[in-house]
Enzyme design. Structure first.
Site, PDB file in Angstrom:
ATOM      1  N   CYS A  87       0.806  -1.224   0.000  1.00 47.17           N
ATOM      2  CA  CYS A  87       0.000   0.000   0.000  1.00 47.17           C
ATOM      3  C   CYS A  87       0.840   1.274   0.000  1.00 47.17           C
ATOM      4  CB  CYS A  87      -0.935   0.020   1.209  1.00 47.17           C
ATOM      5  SG  CYS A  87      -2.125  -1.327   1.225  1.00 47.17           S
ATOM      6  N   HIS A 325      -9.170   3.647  -1.641  1.00 48.41           N
ATOM      7  CA  HIS A 325      -7.785   3.229  -1.451  1.00 48.41           C
ATOM      8  C   HIS A 325      -7.332   2.367  -2.636  1.00 48.41           C
ATOM      9  CE1 HIS A 325      -4.136   1.762   0.168  1.00 48.41           C
ATOM     10  NE2 HIS A 325      -4.575   1.012   1.168  1.00 48.41           N
TER      11      HIS A 325
END
Length: 376
Positions: A87, A325
Site C-alpha cells: 500500500c 484506497h
C-alpha cells in the site's frame, strides 16, 4: 546534492472496484495522468524526462511503468520502473524519484502509482488442481501473517480505540470529502478517464448512529466495519519531481521534500508500520497539514495517537475511508492532495500553511512517511 521538488501533481478520479474505471488497465489509468502532469508545466520547458517510477501492487507485471510511459507518448528513450511496497508503493515511488534527484542522477522524474482492482489478474499456486489466492504472503507464517482487516482489529483493540470513535472519524472523513467535492477543491487535480470525472466513493448523509448499525467485517468481536474502513478501488496518481535548480529556472512554485523515512514493525501489527517512519520525519515539529492514508479508522487513530497528532487535523478534505484506497496509487494520492492544498489553493483555504506530511502503513508491517515544505 540538490534538493528534490514536486512542481506538478495530478490524479484520476478514484473509482469503485467494478465501477466507472473497470474497463481500464493499469497503464491505461496511469498514462493520461503522466501526460497531464507533464503538460501542466510544459513538456518543452522540462526537456527530457529521466525516468518514470510507479508503484503497483496487483497489476499484470511486465513493468507497467514502462508500458504507461510509452502509452503516454513520452518517447521510447524514457525508461520506467515499477515499485511494490504494497500500500506504500506510490509514496515509495515518489521518494525513490526524489532520491535520484538528490543523488544527481537526473533532473526530472515522473513518479506515483496506479492500481486497477477491477482488471487485476486472478492468481493461483501451482498445485494440482491450482489453488487460487487473493494475496501473496506479507511475512513468513512463523511471524504471523494476518489479513489487513483482522490486523486492524488487533491494533485498534490494543490501542484502546473505541468503535464510537472510529465511526465518528469515518463520518468526518465522508463529510469533508463531500464538502470538498461540492466546493470544487478536487477539480484542478483530476484527470477524467473514460467519462469518469469525479471520485465515486464519497457519500453524504452518514451519521455515527447510522454507522453504529454496521456489523464487524473481519472478526466476530472486532470494531472495523465496511463503513469505517476504506474501499477496494481503481485509480492513478503522479507528480513531477525535479531539482531545485530546474524549478528555479522555470520560475514555478513547488513542494520541496525535506525528509523521508521508510521503517518497519511487527508484521502481525502491520497497521502500525507508519509510526516509526512518522516519528522520524516529525523530529522538526508538527506540520501544518497531515495526509494519512485511512485504511481503517481504528488503525489510523492508533497511529496518530502514537505519534501525538490530533485526529481532527488529518486529511482536511477527507481521506481513503471516503475517497477510496487504490493500493499502489494511494501514497501518491497523498502527495497530490498536499500539492493541491499547499501550493495551488489560495490563502482563504490554507491560511499560512506551508508544511505537510504524507504517510501510510503497508502490508508486512512497513511504513513510509515524507515531510514537505512550500517553495516559491
Amino acid at each position: 546534492m540538490t534538493e528534490p521538488v514536486v512542481i506538478a501533481a495530478r490524479r484520476t478520479p478514484i473509482g469503485r472496484d467494478g465501477g466507472g474505471l473497470r474497463a481500464h488497465t493499469v497503464d491505461e489509468l496511469a498514462a493520461p495522468v503522466l501526460r497531464a502532469v507533464l503538460d501542466d508545466v510544459g513538456a518543452a520547458r522540462i526537456g527530457h524526462i529521466d525516468d518514470v517510477v510507479l508503484g503497483n501492487v496487483f497489476g499484470p507485471g511486465g513493468n507497467p511503468a514502462r508500458v504507461a510511459a510509452l502509452r503516454a507518448g513520452l518517447g521510447v528513450d524514457v525508461p520506467g520502473v515499477t515499485v511494490d511496497r504494497q500500500c506504500a508503493s506510490g509514496l515509495a515511488a515518489v521518494a525513490q524519484a526524489a532520491a535520484y534527484v538528490r543523488a544527481g542522477q537526473g533532473e526530472a522524474y515522473l513518479a506515483g502509482g496506479v492500481e486497477s482492482a477491477s482488471t487485476a489478474p486472478r492468481r493461483s499456486w501451482p498445485t494440482d488442481p491450482p489453488t487460487p489466492y487473493s494475496r501473496a504472503p506479507f511475512a513468513p507464517a512463523e511471524f504471523g501473517d494476518p489479513d489487513m482487516g483482522p490486523a486492524a482489529d488487533l491494533v485498534a483493540a490494543e490501542a484502546g480505540i473505541s468503535r464510537t470513535r472510529q465511526d465518528a472519524f469515518a463520518v468526518r472523513s465522508h463529510e469533508r470529502a463531500v464538502a470538498a467535492q461540492r466546493a470544487g477543491r478536487f477539480d484542478r487535480e483530476l484527470v477524467a478517464v473514460g467519462g469518469v470525472a469525479d471520485d465515486e466513493r464519497p457519500r453524504p448523509g452518514f451519521t455515527v448512529e447510522r454507522l453504529s448499525r454496521f456489523r464487524p467485517a473481519f472478526t466476530a468481536d472486532g470494531t472495523a466495519t465496511a463503513a469505517n474502513s476504506c474501499g477496494v478501488n481503481d485509480g492513478a496518481a503522479a507528480v513531477l519531481v525535479v531539482s531545485e535548480r530546474l524549478r528555479a529556472r522555470l520560475g514555478v512554485p513547488g513542494l520541496r521534500l525535506e525528509a523521508s523515512a521508510t521503517r518497519a514493525c511487527d508484521p502481525a501489527r502491520l497497521g502500525l508500520g507508519a509510526v516509526p517512519a512518522m516519528r522520524e520525519v516529525l523530529r522538526s515539529g508538527t506540520p501544518d497539514v497531515v495526509e494519512f492514508n485511512e485504511a481503517f479508522a481504528g488503525q489510523t487513530l492508533a497511529c496518530l495517537d502514537a505519534v501525538g497528532i490530533d485526529e481532527h487535523r488529518v486529511s482536511p478534505d477527507g481521506g481513503a475511508i471516503a475517497l477510496g484506497h487504490p493500493w499502489g496509487a494511494s501514497g501518491a494520492v497523498l502527495v497530490v492532495r498536499l500539492f493541491s492544498r499547499l501550493v495551488c489553493q489560495g490563502p482563504s483555504v490554507t491560511g499560512t500553511a506551508a508544511t505537510g506530511v504524507a504517510a501510510l502503513s503497508a502490508g508486512g508491517g512497513v511504513g513510509v512517511a515524507t515531510r514537505w515544505t512550500v517553495t516559491r
